[in-house]
Design a protein around this motif. Structure first.
Motif: not given
Length: 173
Positions: A105-118, A49-52
Motif C-alpha cells: 500500500p502507499p502508506l503503512l499505518l501503526d495499529d494503535v487505534a484511537g491513540g492521540q499519536v499515530r 504544547e500540542h501534545l500537552d
C-alpha cells in the motif's frame, strides 16, 4: 514563503519525518535558501504544547532525503513516543523489504487505534498518495475527535475545508 516539515490538517498536526529537516525560505522565483534546522526551539515548544493539549498528531515517515535527513529519527518526540515510533519504523522496514513494490500500500499505518499519536510510513509506491492525506487523517482520528479539538481551538466548522490543505504556513513558520 517557507517550506515546513509540518502540516495542520483538520486540527491534526502532521509531521513529515525524514524529509530534509531544514527550514527553507523562498526568496525569489525558483530560489530557496536554508533558514534553519527543524524543529527550532520554538517549534519544539509548540509540538510539546500540542501534545500537552491532547491534540492529535500524525507522524508520517519517508525515506531519508540526503544529508539533511535526521541522523536520529524521531529525536524530537518525547522518549516513550520515540521508542514506539522507532519500533514501528523497524517493523515496517522489514515489511517493505519483504513485500514486492506492486503489492505494498502507499502508506503503512501503526495499529494503535484511537491513540492521540499515530505513525505512518510512505512505502514509495504512490507519489500521489499525499493528496488523500485528509481522508487518512479523518479515518485515523475520526471527525468527532478532530471536531472537538478544532472547536476548542476557536475555529468555526466553516473555517475547515476538507478538500484543501497546504504544506506552507508562511504566517507561522
Amino acid at each position: 514563503m517557507t517550506h515546513s516539515a509540518t502540516l495542520h490538517l483538520h486540527g491534526v498536526l502532521v509531521v513529515f519525518e525524514r524529509v530534509p529537516l531544514l527550514s527553507w525560505d523562498y526568496t525569489a522565483p525558483v530560489h530557496w535558501t536554508p533558514s534553519g534546522q527543524w524543529p527550532s526551539p520554538r517549534q519544539r515548544r509548540e509540538l510539546q504544547e500540542h501534545l500537552d493539549q491532547g491534540a492529535p498528531l500524525l507522524v508520517v515517515v519517508g525515506e531519508p532525503a540526503g544529508p539533511s535527513a535526521s541522523a536520529a529519527p524521531l529525536d524530537w518526540l518525547p522518549q516513550a513516543l520515540r521508542a514506539r515510533g522507532l519500533g514501528f519504523l523497524q517493523a515496517t522496514g522489514v515489511r517493505i523489504l519483504e513485500t514486492p513494490a506492486a503489492l505494498r500500500p502507499p502508506l503503512l499505518l501503526d495499529d494503535v487505534a484511537g491513540g492521540q499519536v499515530r505513525f505512518g510510513r510512505w512505502t514509495g509506491t504512490d507519489a500521489g498518495a499525499a493528496a488523500s492525506l485528509g481522508a487518512v487523517v479523518r479515518t485515523l482520528f475520526g471527525a468527532a475527535a478532530m471536531g472537538a479539538y478544532v472547536a476548542s481551538a476557536g475555529f468555526l466548522e466553516t473555517d475547515i475545508d476538507p478538500f484543501c490543505w497546504s504544506v506552507a504556513r508562511p504566517e507561522t513558520d
